[in-house]
Design an enzyme around this catalytic site. Structure first.
Site, PDB file in Angstrom:
ATOM      1  N   HIS A 200       0.830  -1.214   0.000  1.00 10.48           N
ATOM      2  CA  HIS A 200       0.000   0.000   0.000  1.00 10.48           C
ATOM      3  C   HIS A 200       0.855   1.251   0.000  1.00 10.48           C
ATOM      4  O   HIS A 200       0.452   2.291  -0.501  1.00 10.48           O
ATOM      5  CB  HIS A 200      -1.004  -0.044   1.148  1.00 10.48           C
ATOM      6  N   ARG A 343     -15.578   1.212  -1.393  1.00 11.90           N
ATOM      7  CA  ARG A 343     -15.294  -0.074  -0.761  1.00 11.90           C
ATOM      8  C   ARG A 343     -15.422   0.047   0.748  1.00 11.90           C
ATOM      9  O   ARG A 343     -14.936   1.018   1.344  1.00 11.90           O
ATOM     10  CB  ARG A 343     -13.882  -0.525  -1.127  1.00 11.90           C
ATOM     11  N   GLU A 442     -10.490 -11.297  -4.875  1.00 12.78           N
ATOM     12  CA  GLU A 442      -9.055 -11.111  -4.633  1.00 12.78           C
ATOM     13  C   GLU A 442      -8.452 -12.251  -3.825  1.00 12.78           C
ATOM     14  O   GLU A 442      -7.300 -12.203  -3.435  1.00 12.78           O
ATOM     15  CB  GLU A 442      -8.792  -9.754  -3.979  1.00 12.78           C
ATOM     16  N   ASN A 465      -3.969  -7.159  -6.832  1.00  9.71           N
ATOM     17  CA  ASN A 465      -2.835  -7.060  -5.896  1.00  9.71           C
ATOM     18  C   ASN A 465      -2.871  -8.210  -4.894  1.00  9.71           C
ATOM     19  O   ASN A 465      -1.876  -8.892  -4.650  1.00  9.71           O
ATOM     20  CB  ASN A 465      -2.878  -5.738  -5.120  1.00  9.71           C
ATOM     21  N   ASP A 466      -4.055  -8.389  -4.309  1.00 11.77           N
ATOM     22  CA  ASP A 466      -4.175  -9.487  -3.346  1.00 11.77           C
ATOM     23  C   ASP A 466      -4.314 -10.825  -4.043  1.00 11.77           C
ATOM     24  O   ASP A 466      -3.825 -11.838  -3.535  1.00 11.77           O
ATOM     25  CB  ASP A 466      -5.372  -9.240  -2.409  1.00 11.77           C
ATOM     26  N   ARG A 476       2.925  -9.216  -0.456  1.00  7.25           N
ATOM     27  CA  ARG A 476       3.071  -8.066  -1.360  1.00  7.25           C
ATOM     28  C   ARG A 476       3.915  -6.950  -0.769  1.00  7.25           C
ATOM     29  O   ARG A 476       4.310  -6.031  -1.465  1.00  7.25           O
ATOM     30  CB  ARG A 476       1.693  -7.547  -1.800  1.00  7.25           C
ATOM     31  N   CYS A 513      -9.510  -3.655 -10.440  1.00  4.22           N
ATOM     32  CA  CYS A 513      -9.163  -2.409  -9.760  1.00  4.22           C
ATOM     33  C   CYS A 513      -7.802  -2.512  -9.061  1.00  4.22           C
ATOM     34  O   CYS A 513      -7.389  -1.610  -8.353  1.00  4.22           O
ATOM     35  CB  CYS A 513     -10.245  -1.982  -8.771  1.00  4.22           C
TER      36      CYS A 513
HETATM   37  C1  PEP Z   1      -6.276  -5.347  -4.671  1.00  4.14           C
HETATM   38  O1  PEP Z   1      -6.017  -6.160  -3.781  1.00  4.14           O
HETATM   39  O2  PEP Z   1      -5.959  -5.514  -5.879  1.00  4.14           O
HETATM   40  C2  PEP Z   1      -6.978  -4.099  -4.349  1.00  4.14           C
HETATM   41  C3  PEP Z   1      -7.398  -3.288  -5.289  1.00  4.14           C
HETATM   42  O3  PEP Z   1      -7.144  -3.787  -3.042  1.00  4.14           O
HETATM   43  P1  PEP Z   1      -5.959  -3.255  -2.089  1.00  4.14           P
HETATM   44  O4  PEP Z   1      -4.769  -2.948  -2.952  1.00  4.14           O
HETATM   45  O5  PEP Z   1      -6.469  -2.056  -1.385  1.00  4.14           O
HETATM   46  O6  PEP Z   1      -5.741  -4.424  -1.187  1.00  4.14           O
HETATM   47 MG    MG Z   2      -6.989  -5.993  -1.881  1.00  3.09          MG
END
Ligand code: PEP
Ligand code: MG
Length: 582
Positions: A200, A343, A442, A465-466, A476, A513
């Site tokens: 993040h 979200r 995710e 991402n997750d 990550r 996303c």
């Molecule tokens: C993701 O996991 O791809 C996502 C968009 O949520 P975050 O990056 O906030 O975990």
């Molecule tokens: Mg996520």
């Protein structure tokens, strides 16, 4: 000074040339040394002057806080000022310097350890937690003593503003809660020793739209405060004390980069449509309502992901319903009827409310995070859902639920939503009765079972991402495994495809996303796989749009099919690169 370069992982492209501003991890840097008697009074003076500097800095910060800063933040600063004025921190260390004949940093650290121990005996949890304030205040004093100011001094701040973004932030690590505060500053670039590409912290750095590099290992130790450095975000290279020739070369490259960015502006109001007329929705991801300015400037046609957890960070009290309602309403109104996907709270793992929270569970990413946390905190969830529903009366809000893994979590969420709706009806408070409910896909379990989720949801949004983190078992945020984090892993692509197909079969929209959506090198593949909606940081919208404007759907679909026949990343990567050239 000799020039040298450091290599890391570039997370946001562009070139910055500026002076290093070191953010220190002061408590770890304190060393103990003895002083001869005749220097002790000088050391006491050095200590007093550090206390005075911190007092001055805190007062400055307090008076420069913006009106919309949560009240808790100024309360924090008030508490820190009080602690600083207390004899136990401002006087007793002087006695320690004299009695122990030690350096000032060591003296205040000894005193801090003593106070913290006393706090730890306190039964009341709230009071016990005040020890964090003591630690933070002492850390500030130590940073000043070590010559690493934690905050920009007012002089540096005004220089930075005048010199137009000439400071480069150099840190060992920065929590997302710290990074969100940097949105207020005008840094030229952002570099850290640790961190993964989709941590993040990296996402926030990217949202600042400045070059940034993570996983530089020892940059924080090797670079001196104020040193001239070049950051090449695209290549992931930092050049320290560059020679005149290198500097001139990079100034040229920087101008070229800026020129390219300006050229992209020409397509800002062009619709994202392929050559053969397929419309692609390009939405923006935001963290705070202030990001709307960048959204408007990017030409995004909606908000595909509003990460509400950032409203809950850097404070001890949760934002109440009114504060949340005001934030969500302001975004909905600013988007004037365009889609705004908000979200629900995704706290946990690397996103903690208070940056000083020490995560004690063994695997925070697998722990009580996101929807799991919300379902275990009914009051917090109910408050957020009421605020979201109330704001839905003022714009086109849709609700998105993070980290679903089982249908029962979804069903419980629906019950919460119904309860929030019922409570508003009872009070005659207006809201959108038909508000759409979507789910983040995710977790591999959700992607494999996407059919079932699609049946019970209005839309799906793939959080790559997750999804990559959990599919490949790669943290990550961990730089030591960052090289293994690969969006083109065939298993990741298969899970994305399964989700797209599940949505298509049931006529439910599917978007991405995660950070994959904003990587222009992946745009053709994602569109070829069937995606028609992508949500990304505003700064990526134009480069992604440019890819779309040069694409033919038939060709992209055929190429994607070819990519998906492969089971080996080594074959997939060159193929994707080749198709990008066509
Ligand atoms: C993701 O996991 O791809 C996502 C968009 O949520 P975050 O990056 O906030 O975990
Ligand atoms: Mg996520």
């Amino acid at each position: 000074m000799t020039s040298f370069s450091i290599h890391g992982v570039g997370v946001s492209s562009g070139i910055a040339i500026g002076h290093a501003h070191l953010v220190s991890n002061a408590l770890l840097e304190v060393v103990h040394y003895q002083l001869p008697k005749h220097l002790l009074e000088d050391e006491v003076k050095r200590f007093s002057s550090a206390i005075a500097t911190v007092k001055h800095d805190l007062e400055q910060i307090n008076s420069s806080l913006r009106k919309n800063t949560p009240a808790e933040i100024s309360a924090f600063i008030g508490t820190h000022l009080m602690m600083l004025a207390d004899k136990s921190l401002s006087e007793i260390p002087k006695d320690i310097i004299r009695n122990e004949q030690c350096n000032a940093e060591w003296a205040i650290k000894l005193q801090m350890d003593d106070i913290v121990e006393q706090f730890e005996q306190i039964e009341d949890e709230y009071l016990r937690e005040r020890k964090q304030d003591v630690i933070q205040v002492v850390e500030r004093v130590i940073k000043v003593l070590l010559g690493h100011p934690s905050q920009l001094s007012t002089e540096q701040q005004s220089n930075a503003q005048h010199e137009e973004r000439k400071l480069i932030l150099v840190a060992h690590d920065i929590s997302p809660a710290d990074a969100i505060q940097f949105k207020q500053h005008q840094f030229a670039a952002f570099i850290t020793d640790v961190g993964g590409v989709t941590s993040h912290t990296a996402i926030l750095a990217r949202s600042l739209n400045i070059p940034s590099i993570v996983a530089l290992q020892r940059a924080r130790d090797l670079i001196n405060d104020g040193e001239l450095i070049i950051v090449d975000g695209g290549l992931g290279v930092v050049i320290v004390s560059p020679s005149k020739e290198i500097l001139a070369e990079y100034k040229l490259r920087q101008e070229q980069w800026e020129l390219e960015q300006q050229k992209l502006q020409r397509i800002k109001s062009t619709k994202a449509v392929t050559i053969d007329g397929t419309n692609i929705e390009l939405f923006a991801n935001i963290e705070v309502p202030e990001d709307i300015v960048a959204v408007k400037a990017s030409g995004a046609t909606g908000i595909g992901l509003y990460r509400t957890e950032f409203l809950f960070m850097n404070r001890r009290e949760m934002p109440d319903e009114e504060e949340q309602f005001a934030a969500y309403k302001s975004v909905a109104e600013a988007m004037k009827g365009a889609t705004v996907i908000i979200r629900t709270l995704d706290l946990g793992a690397d996103k903690q409310m208070n940056p000083d929270t020490i995560v004690t569970c063994a695997n925070p990413a697998l722990g009580l995070r996101a929807i799991r946390y919300c379902l275990s905190e009914p009051l917090i969830f109910h408050t957020q859902l009421r605020a979201l529903l109330r704001a839905s009366h003022f714009g086109n809000i849709k609700i998105l639920v993070p980290m679903l893994s089982t249908l029962s979590e979804l069903r419980q969420t629906k019950l919460f939503l119904e309860r929030a709706k019922a409570s508003l009806r009872k009070q005659n408070i207006p809201f959108n009765e038909h508000i759409a409910l979507g789910g983040m896909i995710e977790i591999p379990a959700a992607a494999i079972n996407a059919d079932a989720f699609a049946k019970e949801l209005d839309f799906l949004s793939i959080g790559t991402n997750d999804l990559i983190q959990y599919t490949l078992a790669i943290d990550r945020t961990d730089d030591t495994v960052a090289h293994l984090y690969n969006p083109l892993h065939p298993s990741v692509l298969k899970l994305i495809l399964m989700t797209i197909k599940a949505g298509d079969k049931l006529g439910k929209s599917v978007s991405v996303c995660g950070e994959m959506a904003g990587d222009a090198k992946l745009t053709k593949l994602l569109i070829g796989m069937g995606l028609r909606q992508l949500s990304m940081h505003p700064s990526h919208i134009l480069s992604v749009k440019q890819q779309i404007l040069h694409s033919q759907i038939n060709e992209l679909s055929a190429n994607a099919r070819k990519v998906l026949t492969h089971t080996d990343i080594e074959k997939i990567e060159p193929l994707v690169a080749k198709f990008n050239l066509t």
